[in-house]
Design an enzyme around this catalytic site. Structure first.
Site, short mmCIF file in Angstrom:
data_model
loop_
_atom_site.label_atom_id
_atom_site.label_comp_id
_atom_site.label_asym_id
_atom_site.label_seq_id
_atom_site.Cartn_x
_atom_site.Cartn_y
_atom_site.Cartn_z
N GLY A 72 0.85 -1.18 0.00
CA GLY A 72 0.00 0.00 0.00
C GLY A 72 0.89 1.24 0.00
O GLY A 72 1.99 1.21 0.55
N GLN A 99 3.12 9.87 0.86
CA GLN A 99 4.43 9.21 0.94
C GLN A 99 5.32 9.51 -0.26
O GLN A 99 6.51 9.21 -0.24
CB GLN A 99 4.25 7.70 1.10
CG GLN A 99 3.63 7.32 2.45
CD GLN A 99 3.39 5.84 2.56
OE1 GLN A 99 2.43 5.32 2.01
NE2 GLN A 99 4.27 5.14 3.25
N CYS A 110 5.50 -0.01 7.33
CA CYS A 110 5.17 1.17 6.54
C CYS A 110 6.41 1.57 5.76
O CYS A 110 7.51 1.59 6.33
CB CYS A 110 4.74 2.31 7.47
SG CYS A 110 4.31 3.83 6.60
N LEU A 111 6.24 1.86 4.47
CA LEU A 111 7.41 2.19 3.65
C LEU A 111 8.09 3.47 4.11
O LEU A 111 9.25 3.70 3.78
CB LEU A 111 7.00 2.31 2.18
CG LEU A 111 6.57 1.00 1.50
CD1 LEU A 111 6.10 1.27 0.07
CD2 LEU A 111 7.68 -0.03 1.51
N HIS A 165 -4.85 1.54 7.28
CA HIS A 165 -3.52 2.15 7.39
C HIS A 165 -3.36 3.25 6.33
O HIS A 165 -2.89 4.36 6.64
CB HIS A 165 -2.46 1.05 7.21
CG HIS A 165 -1.04 1.50 7.21
ND1 HIS A 165 -0.14 1.12 8.19
CD2 HIS A 165 -0.34 2.30 6.36
CE1 HIS A 165 1.04 1.67 7.93
NE2 HIS A 165 0.95 2.39 6.82
N GLU A 166 -3.76 2.95 5.10
CA GLU A 166 -3.57 3.93 4.01
C GLU A 166 -4.49 5.13 4.15
O GLU A 166 -4.08 6.27 3.91
CB GLU A 166 -3.77 3.26 2.65
CG GLU A 166 -2.77 2.15 2.33
CD GLU A 166 -1.33 2.54 2.53
OE1 GLU A 166 -0.97 3.71 2.29
OE2 GLU A 166 -0.55 1.67 2.96
N HIS A 180 -3.09 7.57 6.45
CA HIS A 180 -2.07 8.43 5.81
C HIS A 180 -2.72 9.65 5.17
O HIS A 180 -2.18 10.76 5.22
CB HIS A 180 -1.33 7.68 4.70
CG HIS A 180 -0.13 6.91 5.13
ND1 HIS A 180 0.97 7.49 5.72
CD2 HIS A 180 0.16 5.58 5.05
CE1 HIS A 180 1.88 6.57 5.96
NE2 HIS A 180 1.42 5.40 5.57
#
Ligand code: ZN
Length: 192
Positions: free
Chosen positions: A45, A50, A107-108, A149-150, A153
């Site tokens: 994701g 990001q 998380c990236l 989660h996304e 963000h």
């Protein structure tokens, strides 16, 4: 085109995304670049924040994950998860519900950091896809977790905000080091 993925400490990660009113060629390009960048980083994701764009846009692809099951229902009927991927959510509205479920998340924007996070088991989603069509579904399992989660963000909320105090305390030194590194790199860029 591969886009750099911003790390914790970058201020854009704390910005709420603006709604997308028109699917311009720039947005289509951004969606393609986000998929390319996410896949290159082995992510499942990625939110627009990001890659430095505070927009209500996230891309998701859990098609390659075999060991953590997901479910999708459309209009009350189960559909195959693989056929539902990849997923573009524009201006998503979500309603998480059900019992709290705890599972590992990464998380990236937080390389090599993983933590157990508790979130509601299910999520109802309404969004626009990359073709401008309204999509509506209910997700469970890993996909529910990824969607929540996304969408966090997109509101400037990070998974560290969902960690228990104890888990966050364990990661505190790493988090501070990551934040310091990001800020130092930003200052160096600004000074050039
Ligand atoms: Zn993330």
């Amino acid at each position: 085109m591969l886009l750099p993925i911003l790390k914790y400490g970058h201020p854009v990660l704390r910005q709420k995304g603006a709604r997308i009113e028109r699917l311009t060629p720039e947005i289509q390009r951004l969606v393609a670049d986000m998929f390319e960048s996410m896949h290159a980083a082995n992510g499942i994701g990625l939110a627009a924040q990001q890659v430095g764009q505070a927009l209500q846009l996230t891309v998701i692809d859990i098609g390659a994950v075999k060991d953590r099951p997901s479910t999708v229902e459309v209009a009350g009927q189960p559909v195959a998860v693989e056929g539902f991927m990849p997923l573009v959510l524009i201006n998503p509205e979500i309603q998480p519900h059900g019992n709290p479920a705890t599972g590992p998340e990464g998380c990236l924007s937080f390389p090599e950091m993983y933590a157990d996070i508790t979130r509601p088991e299910w999520v109802d989603v309404v969004a626009t896809n990359e073709r401008g069509e309204r999509i509506q579904f209910k997700a469970g399992g890993l996909l529910s977790r990824v969607v929540q989660h996304e969408v966090d963000h997109l509101q400037g909320i990070l998974f560290i905000d969902r960690m228990s105090r104890a888990v966050k305390d364990d990661l505190r030194a790493e988090l501070e080091a990551l934040q310091r590194g990001t800020k130092a790199a930003l200052q160096e860029q600004a000074g050039r």
